[in-house]
Enzyme design. Sequence first.
Site, PDB file in Angstrom:
ATOM      1  N   LYS A  58       5.933   3.562   0.325  1.00 45.46           N
ATOM      2  CA  LYS A  58       5.866   2.110   0.548  1.00 45.46           C
ATOM      3  C   LYS A  58       5.184   1.379  -0.611  1.00 45.46           C
ATOM      4  O   LYS A  58       5.700   0.379  -1.106  1.00 45.46           O
ATOM      5  CB  LYS A  58       5.109   1.814   1.835  1.00 45.46           C
ATOM      6  CG  LYS A  58       5.829   2.197   3.108  1.00 45.46           C
ATOM      7  CD  LYS A  58       5.079   1.721   4.328  1.00 45.46           C
ATOM      8  CE  LYS A  58       3.755   2.418   4.545  1.00 45.46           C
ATOM      9  NZ  LYS A  58       3.887   3.819   4.939  1.00 45.46           N
ATOM     10  N   THR A  59       4.016   1.870  -0.998  1.00 45.96           N
ATOM     11  CA  THR A  59       3.252   1.175  -2.036  1.00 45.96           C
ATOM     12  C   THR A  59       4.010   1.164  -3.357  1.00 45.96           C
ATOM     13  O   THR A  59       4.121   0.123  -4.021  1.00 45.96           O
ATOM     14  CB  THR A  59       1.875   1.841  -2.229  1.00 45.96           C
ATOM     15  OG1 THR A  59       1.142   1.768  -1.007  1.00 45.96           O
ATOM     16  CG2 THR A  59       1.080   1.148  -3.325  1.00 45.96           C
ATOM     17  N   GLU A  94       4.375  -4.814   1.583  1.00 46.89           N
ATOM     18  CA  GLU A  94       4.376  -3.443   2.091  1.00 46.89           C
ATOM     19  C   GLU A  94       4.161  -3.499   3.600  1.00 46.89           C
ATOM     20  O   GLU A  94       3.227  -4.158   4.073  1.00 46.89           O
ATOM     21  CB  GLU A  94       3.264  -2.645   1.418  1.00 46.89           C
ATOM     22  CG  GLU A  94       3.131  -1.227   1.907  1.00 46.89           C
ATOM     23  CD  GLU A  94       2.069  -0.454   1.136  1.00 46.89           C
ATOM     24  OE1 GLU A  94       1.578   0.549   1.692  1.00 46.89           O
ATOM     25  OE2 GLU A  94       1.737  -0.839   0.002  1.00 46.89           O
TER      26      GLU A  94
END
Length: 467
Positions: free
Chosen positions: A122-123, A166
């Site tokens: 995600k990041t 995110e």
Amino acid sequence: MRYIDFSNPGRVHFIGIGGISMSGFAELLCTKGFTVTGSDSKESKITKRLESLGIRIFYGNRAENIPADCDVVVYTAAVKPDNPERLAAAERGIPSIERSGLVGDVMLHYKRNFSVAGTHGKTTTTSMLSLVALQAGLDPTISVGGVLDAIEGNMRNGGPDNFIIESCEYSDSFLHFHPTHAIITNVEAEHLDYFKTLENMRNSYRSFAELIPSDGLLVINKDIPDYTELFNTVKCPVITYGLGDSPADKGSAGSYYSACEISYDDYDCGRYTLTCNGEKLGEITLSVPGEHNVSNSVAVAAMALSCGISLDDIREGLSKFKGTERRFERKGEFNGVTVIDDYAHHPTEMRATLLAAQKCPHKKLWVVFQPHTYSRTISFRQEICDALALADGIVLADIYAAREKDPGTISSEMLANDIKVKNGKDVYYFPDFEKIEDFLRQNCSTGDMLITMGAGDVVNIGEALIK
């Protein structure tokens, strides 16, 4: 009910304001004219920055921290109902909302909301998409779960058209969001202390995808098992992506984006040809290592191209991405030993990090791992051991409890014994960081690579060695 209105800024108090996400939204509201206060357990670089912006911060949780004229209190999922500040807000009739509710309110102020979700990546994927959007001149507002050098932090206050965020699934947080466009990178068993089963988690992702309106877009990884089940009830168009030379998907999904002709340099950074339905679009070169990052970049390219961003801007934005803090981050050296820090704490992430490290120049690959939460360690006990066995030398720190209490049924010492017996590896366990540092000084040699790994404070070990 909406509590955050940019046209009528009020007074907001954050419990746990020093967290990476909470601090970002505190800063965003401050720039929008809100009067922001907050509390945290201790002073940090993050709280010092917030204080420099004029935000008043209290250290320690006390009822009197809540300002008399407060309009709303924001807390994270880790803040329990018996927290003195939550209790004080309830007694005084001040509305309280969980962080995800705040995020949902904020998202309603933007025309397009790009939510990046998935068990892993995600990041990084959010950061990649952010750099591409910046390169294309979209002036995005950005919220990412790590420090991104390009925006000098984890939050960027941009224009009103595009918001990139995110989106975490834990405790169903992302179901409070309002995505118009979304990426789902992968869905694996995780956060089982909350979801209990993988099927429950998949149901949450399905509900997340259903939030996207009919004029929005979902980009999803075709390598997710039974991936069509996650979007067979959505109203929006769907685009799939993956790795290899697979043919275009003939199911209910749209165009299929892929990376083919993949190669890697000496530091495992990928170079590949981007294709759509088998047609070659152009070459992409990355500055971050690992096959997993090739996959993340294809997701970003698929989303960006579908939103009208040129391939040249995508190529340039992706090449500029050097990583985020605590994602295969090179910290420095000690005694000729290269020190890398990585946030990986799920076995899939751990494997990806160590496989990438194996391809980088080194004599011996060391890993210091700090397991994150007792429930995760119990759920993935053997998978964690198998992932760690990819390293040449393994050192274990005590489990980082985070929000949990020790059940007395799992420990790092038990993991060390598992690895010795089942994986036939030399592994060392020490009960404190100083002993780990002493061991590494005595046993790491010039040319070795050391990875500090975990979502807790294991990063401190590498930093202490470098100093």
